[in-house]
Design a protein around this motif. Structure first.
Motif, short mmCIF file in Angstrom:
data_model
loop_
_atom_site.label_atom_id
_atom_site.label_comp_id
_atom_site.label_asym_id
_atom_site.label_seq_id
_atom_site.Cartn_x
_atom_site.Cartn_y
_atom_site.Cartn_z
N PRO A 20 0.89 -0.79 0.15
CA PRO A 20 0.19 -0.13 0.42
C PRO A 20 0.78 0.87 0.28
CG PRO A 20 -0.89 -1.47 1.77
CD PRO A 20 0.59 -1.96 1.08
N GLU A 21 1.20 2.30 -1.16
CA GLU A 21 1.33 3.29 -0.90
C GLU A 21 2.49 3.47 -0.99
OE1 GLU A 21 -2.25 6.66 -0.22
OE2 GLU A 21 -1.08 6.24 1.96
N PRO A 22 3.50 2.32 -2.34
CA PRO A 22 5.05 2.42 -2.01
C PRO A 22 5.51 3.91 -1.46
CG PRO A 22 4.54 1.61 -3.95
CD PRO A 22 3.36 1.68 -3.65
N ASN A 23 4.64 4.89 -2.39
CA ASN A 23 5.40 6.09 -2.29
C ASN A 23 5.34 7.14 -1.01
OD1 ASN A 23 2.33 5.80 -2.93
ND2 ASN A 23 2.74 7.33 -4.41
N ALA A 24 5.04 6.47 0.17
CA ALA A 24 4.62 7.46 1.19
C ALA A 24 6.46 7.46 1.92
CB ALA A 24 4.06 6.64 1.78
N MET A 25 6.54 8.70 2.30
CA MET A 25 7.91 8.44 2.72
C MET A 25 7.76 9.56 3.81
SD MET A 25 10.12 10.98 0.24
CE MET A 25 9.07 13.22 -0.68
N SER A 26 8.48 10.05 5.28
CA SER A 26 8.91 10.23 5.92
C SER A 26 9.31 11.82 5.79
CB SER A 26 8.23 9.72 7.28
OG SER A 26 9.47 10.48 8.20
N VAL A 27 9.29 12.72 6.36
CA VAL A 27 10.18 14.23 5.58
C VAL A 27 9.95 14.64 6.92
CG1 VAL A 27 10.25 16.46 5.21
CG2 VAL A 27 8.69 14.67 3.44
N ALA A 28 11.27 14.15 7.42
CA ALA A 28 12.17 15.13 8.97
C ALA A 28 12.31 16.91 8.58
CB ALA A 28 13.02 14.75 9.92
N THR A 29 11.69 17.40 9.47
CA THR A 29 12.52 18.55 9.07
C THR A 29 13.11 19.23 10.26
OG1 THR A 29 10.29 19.79 9.27
CG2 THR A 29 11.01 19.28 7.04
N VAL A 30 13.62 20.25 10.83
CA VAL A 30 13.80 21.50 12.05
C VAL A 30 13.82 22.94 11.98
CG1 VAL A 30 15.53 21.80 13.57
CG2 VAL A 30 15.37 19.21 12.27
N GLY A 31 13.38 23.18 12.38
CA GLY A 31 13.05 24.24 12.45
C GLY A 31 13.47 25.34 13.67
N LYS A 32 13.69 26.82 13.21
CA LYS A 32 14.69 27.37 13.89
C LYS A 32 14.58 27.75 15.26
CE LYS A 32 11.65 31.72 14.41
NZ LYS A 32 11.67 33.32 14.15
N ASP A 33 13.86 27.18 16.12
CA ASP A 33 14.15 26.41 17.52
C ASP A 33 14.68 25.54 17.98
OD1 ASP A 33 11.70 24.82 16.26
OD2 ASP A 33 10.55 25.15 17.84
N GLY A 34 15.38 24.98 16.72
CA GLY A 34 16.21 23.06 17.08
C GLY A 34 15.54 22.13 16.88
N ARG A 35 14.25 22.64 17.27
CA ARG A 35 13.22 21.37 17.38
C ARG A 35 12.50 20.50 16.04
NH1 ARG A 35 9.31 22.79 22.75
NH2 ARG A 35 10.31 23.67 23.77
N PRO A 36 12.62 19.18 15.51
CA PRO A 36 12.44 18.39 14.78
C PRO A 36 11.19 18.28 14.84
CG PRO A 36 12.87 16.59 16.72
CD PRO A 36 13.40 18.36 16.85
N SER A 37 10.49 17.61 13.10
CA SER A 37 9.45 17.53 13.22
C SER A 37 8.82 16.53 11.60
CB SER A 37 8.57 18.73 13.33
OG SER A 37 6.87 19.30 12.43
N SER A 38 8.52 15.49 12.28
CA SER A 38 7.99 14.78 10.64
C SER A 38 6.90 14.43 10.43
CB SER A 38 8.55 13.99 11.00
OG SER A 38 8.42 13.13 12.48
N ARG A 39 6.21 13.97 8.36
CA ARG A 39 5.05 13.87 8.19
C ARG A 39 5.48 12.64 7.53
NH1 ARG A 39 8.31 17.47 8.54
NH2 ARG A 39 6.61 19.23 9.27
N ILE A 40 4.33 12.40 7.19
CA ILE A 40 4.04 11.28 5.71
C ILE A 40 3.75 12.69 4.87
CG2 ILE A 40 3.26 9.06 4.59
CD1 ILE A 40 5.23 8.87 6.78
#
Length: 212
Positions: free
Chosen positions: A42-62
């Motif tokens: 199911p959805e082999p094209n789904a990926m997690s994208v992890a970013t980091v804001g200017k506060d240094g805290r990471p965030s991820s989403r699919i």
């Protein structure tokens, strides 16, 4: 009731050798992506994208990847979303594909850039009309007082733009230019196979095995 610590699986579907993988990681990714697609995951094209804001805290989403080639890995989103704000402040991200059924992961790290307006236009106008209108109507990542308010925004957008909406300036594509790509294959006894590609100063890919 079983403990979470007791949940485990031994991996045994396949192996991965640094001497048998493709010399170019994009070619190797294409092989694995094709195998994931043919396995009807199911959805082999789904990926997690992890970013980091200017506060240094990471965030991820699919998100869903829409293209990959020698230039990089591309997807589309709202530039004013949280991830868009993050990458405007810190242009380095990490991607993760996890194909559970094949006991595989691919980790990608690199610098992000916006694709051209022509590329964003081409993809936007290839989408279903409802998706085009949704991209205009949603102020992604911002609060909304209710579901009814959100649906009202969509209906207002539909009435305003009809069947011929224009791509909004705040919506378009990103491309990750990879600097590190790791292929992970689950193996028995947690002695997993890990093959890492890194791009050197001359732009060439170097390949090595990592311990699990």
């Amino acid at each position: 009731m079983s403990s979470l610590a007791d949940l485990r699986k031994d991996y045994s579907r396949a192996s991965l050798s640094e001497t048998e993988t493709a010399a170019d990681p994009i070619d190797q990714f294409a092989i694995w992506f094709d195998e994931a697609s043919r396995a009807q995951i199911p959805e082999p094209n789904a990926m997690s994208v992890a970013t980091v804001g200017k506060d240094g805290r990471p965030s991820s989403r699919i998100v869903l990847i829409k293209q990959f080639d020698q230039q990089g890995f591309t997807w589309f989103t709202n530039y004013d979303s949280r991830k868009g704000i993050d990458v405007a402040e810190n242009p380095y991200v990490a991607l993760l594909f996890h194909w559970v059924e094949l006991e595989r992961q691919v980790r990608i790290e690199g610098k992000i850039e916006r694709v051209s307006q022509e590329e964003s236009d081409a993809y936007f106008y290839s989408r279903p009309l409802a998706s085009q209108l949704g991209a205009i109507a949603s102020q992604q990542s911002r609060t909304v007082e209710s579901r009814e308010k959100l649906e009202q925004q969509y209906e207002t957008t539909k009435q305003q733009f009809g069947e011929h909406p224009s791509r909004p300036e705040h919506w378009g594509g990103y491309r990750v230019i990879p600097e590190r790509i790791e292929f992970w294959q689950g193996r028995p006894s947690r002695m997993h196979d890990r093959v890492l590609y890194t791009r050197d100063a001359s732009g060439q890919w170097q390949r090595q095995r990592l311990q699990p």
